[in-house]
Scaffold this motif. Sequence first.
Motif, PDB file in Angstrom:
ATOM      1  N   VAL A 219     -45.032 -14.456 -65.635  1.00  0.00           N
ATOM      2  CA  VAL A 219     -45.209 -15.853 -66.037  1.00  0.00           C
ATOM      3  C   VAL A 219     -44.695 -16.756 -64.926  1.00  0.00           C
ATOM      4  O   VAL A 219     -43.610 -16.539 -64.388  1.00  0.00           O
ATOM      5  N   GLU A 220     -45.494 -17.766 -64.587  1.00  0.00           N
ATOM      6  CA  GLU A 220     -45.071 -18.747 -63.585  1.00  0.00           C
ATOM      7  C   GLU A 220     -45.753 -20.073 -63.890  1.00  0.00           C
ATOM      8  O   GLU A 220     -46.956 -20.124 -64.130  1.00  0.00           O
ATOM      9  N   ILE A 221     -44.965 -21.143 -63.897  1.00  0.00           N
ATOM     10  CA  ILE A 221     -45.525 -22.476 -64.100  1.00  0.00           C
ATOM     11  C   ILE A 221     -45.317 -23.258 -62.814  1.00  0.00           C
ATOM     12  O   ILE A 221     -44.210 -23.623 -62.468  1.00  0.00           O
ATOM     13  N   ASN A 222     -46.417 -23.487 -62.122  1.00  0.00           N
ATOM     14  CA  ASN A 222     -46.374 -24.103 -60.800  1.00  0.00           C
ATOM     15  C   ASN A 222     -46.801 -25.560 -60.886  1.00  0.00           C
ATOM     16  O   ASN A 222     -47.819 -25.871 -61.509  1.00  0.00           O
ATOM     17  N   PRO A 223     -46.052 -26.494 -60.262  1.00  0.00           N
ATOM     18  CA  PRO A 223     -46.401 -27.920 -60.371  1.00  0.00           C
ATOM     19  C   PRO A 223     -47.762 -28.256 -59.758  1.00  0.00           C
ATOM     20  O   PRO A 223     -48.487 -29.105 -60.270  1.00  0.00           O
ATOM     21  N   VAL A 224     -48.113 -27.596 -58.659  1.00  0.00           N
ATOM     22  CA  VAL A 224     -49.417 -27.835 -58.038  1.00  0.00           C
ATOM     23  C   VAL A 224     -50.532 -27.403 -58.989  1.00  0.00           C
ATOM     24  O   VAL A 224     -51.520 -28.116 -59.195  1.00  0.00           O
ATOM     25  N   ALA A 225     -50.365 -26.220 -59.592  1.00  0.00           N
ATOM     26  CA  ALA A 225     -51.369 -25.718 -60.525  1.00  0.00           C
ATOM     27  C   ALA A 225     -51.466 -26.604 -61.760  1.00  0.00           C
ATOM     28  O   ALA A 225     -52.570 -26.867 -62.265  1.00  0.00           O
ATOM     29  N   LEU A 226     -50.320 -27.083 -62.241  1.00  0.00           N
ATOM     30  CA  LEU A 226     -50.316 -27.945 -63.427  1.00  0.00           C
ATOM     31  C   LEU A 226     -51.056 -29.246 -63.152  1.00  0.00           C
ATOM     32  O   LEU A 226     -51.883 -29.696 -63.955  1.00  0.00           O
ATOM     33  N   TYR A 227     -50.803 -29.841 -62.005  1.00  0.00           N
ATOM     34  CA  TYR A 227     -51.482 -31.082 -61.621  1.00  0.00           C
ATOM     35  C   TYR A 227     -52.986 -30.844 -61.441  1.00  0.00           C
ATOM     36  O   TYR A 227     -53.820 -31.606 -61.944  1.00  0.00           O
ATOM     37  N   ARG A 228     -53.329 -29.782 -60.719  1.00  0.00           N
ATOM     38  CA  ARG A 228     -54.746 -29.497 -60.486  1.00  0.00           C
ATOM     39  C   ARG A 228     -55.480 -29.217 -61.797  1.00  0.00           C
ATOM     40  O   ARG A 228     -56.624 -29.649 -61.986  1.00  0.00           O
ATOM     41  N   THR A 263     -42.541 -29.085 -64.788  1.00  0.00           N
ATOM     42  CA  THR A 263     -42.476 -27.714 -64.291  1.00  0.00           C
ATOM     43  C   THR A 263     -41.035 -27.226 -64.225  1.00  0.00           C
ATOM     44  O   THR A 263     -40.735 -26.081 -64.580  1.00  0.00           O
ATOM     45  N   ASP A 264     -40.117 -28.081 -63.762  1.00  0.00           N
ATOM     46  CA  ASP A 264     -38.702 -27.695 -63.699  1.00  0.00           C
ATOM     47  C   ASP A 264     -38.165 -27.379 -65.090  1.00  0.00           C
ATOM     48  O   ASP A 264     -37.450 -26.388 -65.287  1.00  0.00           O
ATOM     49  N   PHE A 265     -38.525 -28.233 -66.055  1.00  0.00           N
ATOM     50  CA  PHE A 265     -38.062 -28.017 -67.430  1.00  0.00           C
ATOM     51  C   PHE A 265     -38.649 -26.725 -67.998  1.00  0.00           C
ATOM     52  O   PHE A 265     -37.934 -25.893 -68.559  1.00  0.00           O
ATOM     53  N   ALA A 266     -39.979 -26.568 -67.812  1.00  0.00           N
ATOM     54  CA  ALA A 266     -40.632 -25.372 -68.333  1.00  0.00           C
ATOM     55  C   ALA A 266     -40.132 -24.123 -67.618  1.00  0.00           C
ATOM     56  O   ALA A 266     -39.967 -23.066 -68.237  1.00  0.00           O
ATOM     57  N   GLY A 267     -39.885 -24.260 -66.300  1.00  0.00           N
ATOM     58  CA  GLY A 267     -39.366 -23.115 -65.556  1.00  0.00           C
ATOM     59  C   GLY A 267     -38.017 -22.666 -66.072  1.00  0.00           C
ATOM     60  O   GLY A 267     -37.725 -21.467 -66.131  1.00  0.00           O
ATOM     61  N   GLY A 268     -37.193 -23.627 -66.462  1.00  0.00           N
ATOM     62  CA  GLY A 268     -35.902 -23.284 -67.044  1.00  0.00           C
ATOM     63  C   GLY A 268     -36.065 -22.524 -68.349  1.00  0.00           C
ATOM     64  O   GLY A 268     -35.333 -21.549 -68.611  1.00  0.00           O
ATOM     65  N   LEU A 269     -37.005 -22.967 -69.157  1.00  0.00           N
ATOM     66  CA  LEU A 269     -37.280 -22.257 -70.406  1.00  0.00           C
ATOM     67  C   LEU A 269     -37.747 -20.837 -70.141  1.00  0.00           C
ATOM     68  O   LEU A 269     -37.322 -19.889 -70.810  1.00  0.00           O
ATOM     69  N   VAL A 270     -38.654 -20.691 -69.156  1.00  0.00           N
ATOM     70  CA  VAL A 270     -39.171 -19.364 -68.834  1.00  0.00           C
ATOM     71  C   VAL A 270     -38.036 -18.447 -68.394  1.00  0.00           C
ATOM     72  O   VAL A 270     -37.915 -17.308 -68.868  1.00  0.00           O
ATOM     73  N   ASP A 271     -37.191 -18.939 -67.489  1.00  0.00           N
ATOM     74  CA  ASP A 271     -36.092 -18.114 -66.991  1.00  0.00           C
ATOM     75  C   ASP A 271     -35.171 -17.662 -68.119  1.00  0.00           C
ATOM     76  O   ASP A 271     -34.712 -16.513 -68.136  1.00  0.00           O
ATOM     77  N   LYS A 272     -34.904 -18.555 -69.051  1.00  0.00           N
ATOM     78  CA  LYS A 272     -33.946 -18.265 -70.124  1.00  0.00           C
ATOM     79  C   LYS A 272     -34.555 -17.460 -71.269  1.00  0.00           C
ATOM     80  O   LYS A 272     -33.857 -16.659 -71.909  1.00  0.00           O
ATOM     81  N   LEU A 273     -35.848 -17.685 -71.536  1.00  0.00           N
ATOM     82  CA  LEU A 273     -36.398 -17.187 -72.803  1.00  0.00           C
ATOM     83  C   LEU A 273     -37.543 -16.195 -72.667  1.00  0.00           C
ATOM     84  O   LEU A 273     -37.991 -15.646 -73.680  1.00  0.00           O
ATOM     85  N   VAL A 274     -38.056 -15.969 -71.451  1.00  0.00           N
ATOM     86  CA  VAL A 274     -39.256 -15.161 -71.328  1.00  0.00           C
ATOM     87  C   VAL A 274     -39.094 -13.772 -71.925  1.00  0.00           C
ATOM     88  O   VAL A 274     -39.974 -13.269 -72.645  1.00  0.00           O
ATOM     89  N   ASP A 275     -37.960 -13.115 -71.672  1.00  0.00           N
ATOM     90  CA  ASP A 275     -37.762 -11.764 -72.199  1.00  0.00           C
ATOM     91  C   ASP A 275     -37.737 -11.775 -73.727  1.00  0.00           C
ATOM     92  O   ASP A 275     -38.330 -10.904 -74.379  1.00  0.00           O
ATOM     93  N   LYS A 276     -37.059 -12.763 -74.289  1.00  0.00           N
ATOM     94  CA  LYS A 276     -36.945 -12.855 -75.739  1.00  0.00           C
ATOM     95  C   LYS A 276     -38.295 -13.119 -76.387  1.00  0.00           C
ATOM     96  O   LYS A 276     -38.653 -12.496 -77.398  1.00  0.00           O
ATOM     97  N   VAL A 277     -39.063 -14.052 -75.803  1.00  0.00           N
ATOM     98  CA  VAL A 277     -40.364 -14.405 -76.379  1.00  0.00           C
ATOM     99  C   VAL A 277     -41.312 -13.208 -76.346  1.00  0.00           C
ATOM    100  O   VAL A 277     -42.031 -12.945 -77.313  1.00  0.00           O
ATOM    101  N   PHE A 278     -41.301 -12.472 -75.240  1.00  0.00           N
ATOM    102  CA  PHE A 278     -42.148 -11.286 -75.175  1.00  0.00           C
ATOM    103  C   PHE A 278     -41.709 -10.244 -76.194  1.00  0.00           C
ATOM    104  O   PHE A 278     -42.535  -9.695 -76.930  1.00  0.00           O
ATOM    105  N   GLU A 279     -40.423  -9.981 -76.241  1.00  0.00           N
ATOM    106  CA  GLU A 279     -39.918  -8.912 -77.108  1.00  0.00           C
ATOM    107  C   GLU A 279     -40.068  -9.238 -78.591  1.00  0.00           C
ATOM    108  O   GLU A 279     -40.432  -8.365 -79.391  1.00  0.00           O
TER     109      GLU A 279
END
Length: 478
Positions: A219-228, A263-279
């Motif tokens: 999972v990766e949320i990129n600001p360039v991709a989000l804008y595009r 993206t920074d906010f979402a990236g923080g969520l991903v870093d903290k919660l990605v394992d939990k959300v998947f599991e």
Amino acid sequence: MKKITRISVSILLVLAVVFSLAAPTFAAAKKCDCGEEPIIYVAALGSATLYKDADTDNEQVVFRPETEAYLKMVGSLLIPIVKLVSDGDYDSFGDSLCNSVMSVFGSLANAPDGSSTPDITTKEELPTDPTHGLEHSYYFGYDFRADPLTVADDLNAYVEHVKELTGHDKVRFKASSMGGVMAMAYFSKYGHDDIKSVIFQNCPIKGTAVAGALYCGQVEINPVALYRYASTAITTMVPGVGGDILKVLVEALNFFGVFGALTDFAGGLVDKLVDKVFEDALIPVFQANCGIWSFVPDEYYEDAKKFMLGDKPNADLVKRIDAYHYGVQQKADEILNGLIADGIPVMIVSATNVQRTPLVTAWKNDSDGTVDTKYSSVGATVADHAETLPADYKQKETACGHNHISPDMRIDASTCALPEQTWFVKDMMHCTTHDGHQALYRWFQENDDSIQTIYSNPDFPQFLQNDIENNVLVPETK
């Protein structure tokens, strides 16, 4: 003599009753000489409504969820979001998020072997109207969670029914998005003797990176991709003044750093919660979803099995998903070339120049916003989104003697499974069509008594530009 007469009359009456009961069948089976084989539209993901406890007092729609379910889900997250923002309580938000996802989508989980649980069903019925032609199609819907090779059985039965209903020996397929997966499974299992022609519209025949990456936990949320994504989605879906205004708004948000902040906010969520959300949510719901497994491209597939299935995978599930992946997806070139070799006209439509979903590590892939161009085209060599092939690039396959490089130098179609039967539509959002697309499909179907190619009609060369202002497709010039 009178006795014989009474017996004769009785026999005639019985025969009359039998014939009257069978007459609709005889009428349906009568050969039709209209010259227009019926079209079966093999629809996209979500084509069939899924019910829990159908036809009981407890009947509930589980896909697509009703608006009330989404509102309830959002409402349950409001307080956890406030706590997250105020004191950084990621654990509480993660628990609430997983519980909310499971409350809405948990019923979609298949049994461990990949089959549906008995309480989840559809209400799909066979058609009864024999009306057919280029302006009519028969809609084939299915449970998107199911094994495509099982759906192929239902599609075969549907084909046989439509043939009998309309009095034709063959049908045409028009497959959209996931419908292409089901059509390919059908060809693999039942061949193509009953098929007059086939159109694939933006189909993940070779998969889609968003499924592959997510099934590998990438999972990766990129600001360039989000804008595009925000920008291209607007320009390809909202024409005219409305689109211009929204595009200015997107540009302003980008200028003031809103996409970066998100993206920074979402990236923080991903870093903290990605394992939990998947599991706790994604793996329980999608682990045995054979339909979504069919979207996983080959370069992700074995790693995805390790990530999603763990050390002790269900043997029956693995057998199911391997059968499609290695027996259909990885034999796509062979299946498609087999159609052409046997005189079945094929049209593959692959959209391009739209930023793909900005959720995964493959965000650079050019796409239609959902399916990567290289996968829907079954093998095109494609530059990263917003980039071009190298200036000194040479076409990889030259035996055909034709040029298959796009005018904008972004695509080399010579490496496609069917380079002569693959059309690219620039700036087409996933399966979003208008009169221009219908004109392309109508031309193809009106001429499908023989193989059509990218050279058959000068109005529809290999590389087309989607003109959404005027609802037409025009030859790409740059």
